[in-house]
Design an enzyme around this catalytic site. Structure first.
Site, PDB file in Angstrom:
ATOM      1  N   GLN A  98       7.812  28.846  -6.273  1.00  0.00           N
ATOM      2  CA  GLN A  98       9.026  29.339  -6.942  1.00  0.00           C
ATOM      3  C   GLN A  98       8.638  30.294  -8.054  1.00  0.00           C
ATOM      4  OE1 GLN A  98      11.860  25.724  -7.588  1.00  0.00           O
ATOM      5  NE2 GLN A  98       9.803  24.916  -7.345  1.00  0.00           N
ATOM      6  N   ASP A 101       5.369  34.935 -11.061  1.00  0.00           N
ATOM      7  CA  ASP A 101       4.307  35.565 -11.863  1.00  0.00           C
ATOM      8  C   ASP A 101       3.176  36.178 -11.045  1.00  0.00           C
ATOM      9  OD1 ASP A 101       2.730  33.309 -11.108  1.00  0.00           O
ATOM     10  OD2 ASP A 101       3.348  32.210 -12.897  1.00  0.00           O
ATOM     11  N   HIS A 116      11.053  33.045  -4.791  1.00  0.00           N
ATOM     12  CA  HIS A 116      11.954  33.641  -5.785  1.00  0.00           C
ATOM     13  C   HIS A 116      11.576  35.072  -6.158  1.00  0.00           C
ATOM     14  CE1 HIS A 116      13.324  29.367  -7.215  1.00  0.00           C
ATOM     15  NE2 HIS A 116      13.778  29.687  -6.014  1.00  0.00           N
ATOM     16  N   GLY A 185       4.184  20.669 -10.207  1.00  0.00           N
ATOM     17  CA  GLY A 185       4.672  21.407 -11.375  1.00  0.00           C
ATOM     18  C   GLY A 185       6.066  21.986 -11.243  1.00  0.00           C
ATOM     19  N   SER A 187      10.351  20.979 -11.596  1.00  0.00           N
ATOM     20  CA  SER A 187      11.313  19.959 -11.995  1.00  0.00           C
ATOM     21  C   SER A 187      12.163  19.509 -10.800  1.00  0.00           C
ATOM     22  CB  SER A 187      12.212  20.499 -13.114  1.00  0.00           C
ATOM     23  OG  SER A 187      12.843  21.685 -12.679  1.00  0.00           O
ATOM     24  N   ASN A 211       3.070  15.970 -11.567  1.00  0.00           N
ATOM     25  CA  ASN A 211       3.949  16.419 -12.650  1.00  0.00           C
ATOM     26  C   ASN A 211       3.802  15.445 -13.826  1.00  0.00           C
ATOM     27  OD1 ASN A 211       6.261  17.163 -14.297  1.00  0.00           O
ATOM     28  ND2 ASN A 211       7.121  18.126 -12.470  1.00  0.00           N
ATOM     29  N   ALA A 229      -1.230  19.922 -13.497  1.00  0.00           N
ATOM     30  CA  ALA A 229      -1.483  20.455 -12.152  1.00  0.00           C
ATOM     31  C   ALA A 229      -2.980  20.465 -11.840  1.00  0.00           C
ATOM     32  CB  ALA A 229      -0.910  21.864 -12.052  1.00  0.00           C
TER      33      ALA A 229
HETATM   34  P1  OAD Z   1      10.907  24.092 -14.523  1.00  0.00           P
HETATM   35  O1  OAD Z   1      10.686  24.713 -15.851  1.00  0.00           O
HETATM   36  O2  OAD Z   1      12.280  23.650 -14.179  1.00  0.00           O
HETATM   37  O3  OAD Z   1       9.972  22.829 -14.378  1.00  0.00           O
HETATM   38  C1  OAD Z   1       8.628  22.886 -14.723  1.00  0.00           C
HETATM   39  C2  OAD Z   1       8.025  21.543 -14.414  1.00  0.00           C
HETATM   40  O4  OAD Z   1       6.632  21.614 -14.692  1.00  0.00           O
HETATM   41  C3  OAD Z   1       8.587  20.385 -15.254  1.00  0.00           C
HETATM   42  O5  OAD Z   1       8.972  19.343 -14.382  1.00  0.00           O
HETATM   43  C4  OAD Z   1       7.402  19.964 -16.137  1.00  0.00           C
HETATM   44  O6  OAD Z   1       7.361  18.546 -16.340  1.00  0.00           O
HETATM   45  C5  OAD Z   1       6.225  20.417 -15.301  1.00  0.00           C
HETATM   46  N1  OAD Z   1       4.996  20.735 -16.055  1.00  0.00           N
HETATM   47  C6  OAD Z   1       4.866  21.124 -17.336  1.00  0.00           C
HETATM   48  N2  OAD Z   1       3.566  21.333 -17.642  1.00  0.00           N
HETATM   49  C7  OAD Z   1       2.870  21.059 -16.516  1.00  0.00           C
HETATM   50  C8  OAD Z   1       1.476  21.092 -16.163  1.00  0.00           C
HETATM   51  N3  OAD Z   1       0.533  21.449 -17.048  1.00  0.00           N
HETATM   52  N4  OAD Z   1       1.115  20.745 -14.913  1.00  0.00           N
HETATM   53  C9  OAD Z   1       2.066  20.388 -14.006  1.00  0.00           C
HETATM   54  N5  OAD Z   1       3.371  20.344 -14.275  1.00  0.00           N
HETATM   55  C10 OAD Z   1       3.782  20.672 -15.510  1.00  0.00           C
HETATM   56  O7  OAD Z   1      10.325  25.124 -13.440  1.00  0.00           O
HETATM   57  P2  OAD Z   1      10.604  25.204 -11.874  1.00  0.00           P
HETATM   58  O8  OAD Z   1      10.773  23.866 -11.283  1.00  0.00           O
HETATM   59  O9  OAD Z   1       9.575  26.096 -11.320  1.00  0.00           O
HETATM   60  O10 OAD Z   1      14.079  30.385 -10.739  1.00  0.00           O
HETATM   61  O11 OAD Z   1      11.999  25.950 -11.883  1.00  0.00           O
HETATM   62  C11 OAD Z   1      12.558  26.338 -10.682  1.00  0.00           C
HETATM   63  C12 OAD Z   1      13.270  27.655 -10.822  1.00  0.00           C
HETATM   64  O12 OAD Z   1      14.197  27.583 -11.889  1.00  0.00           O
HETATM   65  C13 OAD Z   1      12.371  28.810 -11.200  1.00  0.00           C
HETATM   66  O13 OAD Z   1      11.714  29.375 -10.095  1.00  0.00           O
HETATM   67  C14 OAD Z   1      13.330  29.779 -11.792  1.00  0.00           C
HETATM   68  C15 OAD Z   1      14.229  28.849 -12.574  1.00  0.00           C
HETATM   69  O14 OAD Z   1      15.539  29.220 -12.570  1.00  0.00           O
HETATM   70  C16 OAD Z   1      14.099  31.734 -10.631  1.00  0.00           C
HETATM   71  O15 OAD Z   1      13.455  32.464 -11.350  1.00  0.00           O
HETATM   72  C17 OAD Z   1      14.993  32.222  -9.561  1.00  0.00           C
END
Ligand code: OAD
Length: 241
Positions: A98, A101, A116, A185, A187, A211, A229
């Site tokens: 998703q 970058d 995305h 990684g 949510s 996560n 991660a």
């Molecule tokens: P989120 O910001 O919603 O979630 C990030 C997740 O990473 C959270 O569950 C954290 O607990 C976890 N996290 C934090 N630090 C971490 C680490 N060091 N190692 C592993 N996990 C860690 O991001 P996404 O789930 O990617 O959409 O969000 C999904 C989409 O929402 C994105 O692609 C974006 C946004 O709207 C678009 O840009 C279209």
């Protein structure tokens, strides 16, 4: 843990879904949670077609800032471990991200679907042509299409827009047929990506989640590693991990 390692070792088909957490260790903020990019403003202010139509300069400023940040970042160990996993599984591997970058591609993953889009490219609003952005220091948004002279937008999928149908079909196929599905990684709240882990699990895959926080997927996972991660991937994939 031992079972997860063995399953991953033996698996012929592995599907991986990543989210912003994978890039956190490269210094790129996640979207949700403390310090997240969405904190302090509503996504619909910047990441929707309506917001762009209303104030394209504002939206481009935000993307240009993130683009500069991304270009300074480097792939981290989690990215590198996923490249190793791809090399081991070859055609049985697909990485669905998703993240916009581009760090998975820069690390070397080739069997990759950027669900995305990619923040380092622009797409022409008139003719659909895609082109990379110039280096951040030379970049003054909005970019102009080198083919038709039209105004270009960030080549990402915004809220309220559809994902590329081929990308989504490829992702669903991989998760439906995976022996092991790894979700790292994310949510797991933004659809349709959030459903990929569930699809794999109901089709019989062994589901591993990495996560530091619990997610809606956690209760379904065969193994949920509450860690970063890179540590989580090292634990299940690297033999000396
Ligand atoms: P989120 O910001 O919603 O979630 C990030 C997740 O990473 C959270 O569950 C954290 O607990 C976890 N996290 C934090 N630090 C971490 C680490 N060091 N190692 C592993 N996990 C860690 O991001 P996404 O789930 O990617 O959409 O969000 C999904 C989409 O929402 C994105 O692609 C974006 C946004 O709207 C678009 O840009 C279209």
């Amino acid at each position: 843990m031992e079972e997860a390692r063995e399953r991953l070792q033996r698996a012929e088909r592995v599907a991986v879904l990543t989210g912003a957490g994978v890039s956190a260790e490269s210094g790129i903020p996640t979207f949700r949670g403390s310090g997240g990019l969405w904190e302090g403003f509503r996504p619909e202010e910047l990441a929707t077609p309506e917001a762009y139509a209303r104030d394209p300069e504002k939206v481009w400023r935000w993307y240009a800032m993130r683009y500069a940040q991304v270009m300074q970042a480097k792939p981290n160990e989690a990215h590198r471990l996923l490249v190793e996993l791809e090399r081991a599984k070859e055609r049985g591997f697909l990485l669905v991200t998703q993240n916009v970058d581009g760090l998975h591609a820069r690390a070397g993953n080739r069997r990759l679907v950027e669900l995305h889009g990619n923040i380092t490219r622009a797409r022409c609003e008139r003719c659909g042509h895609r082109q990379p952005l110039p280096p951040p220091d030379d970049f003054t948004p909005p970019p102009i299409c080198e083919r038709c002279g039209g105004r270009m937008r960030p080549d990402v999928v915004w809220f309220g827009e559809f994902l590329d149908a081929d990308h989504l079909a490829q992702a669903e196929r991989a998760f439906m047929t995976a022996d092991v599905a790894l979700v790292v990684g994310t949510s797991a709240v933004v659809e349709p990506a959030a459903s990929l882990g569930r699809i794999a699990k109901s089709a019989g895959a062994y589901l591993i989640e990495v996560n530091p926080e619990p997610t809606p997927l956690t209760p379904l996972a065969d193994l949920s590693l509450r860690t970063s991660a890179s540590e989580g991937l090292r634990a299940v994939w690297r033999q000396d991990g």
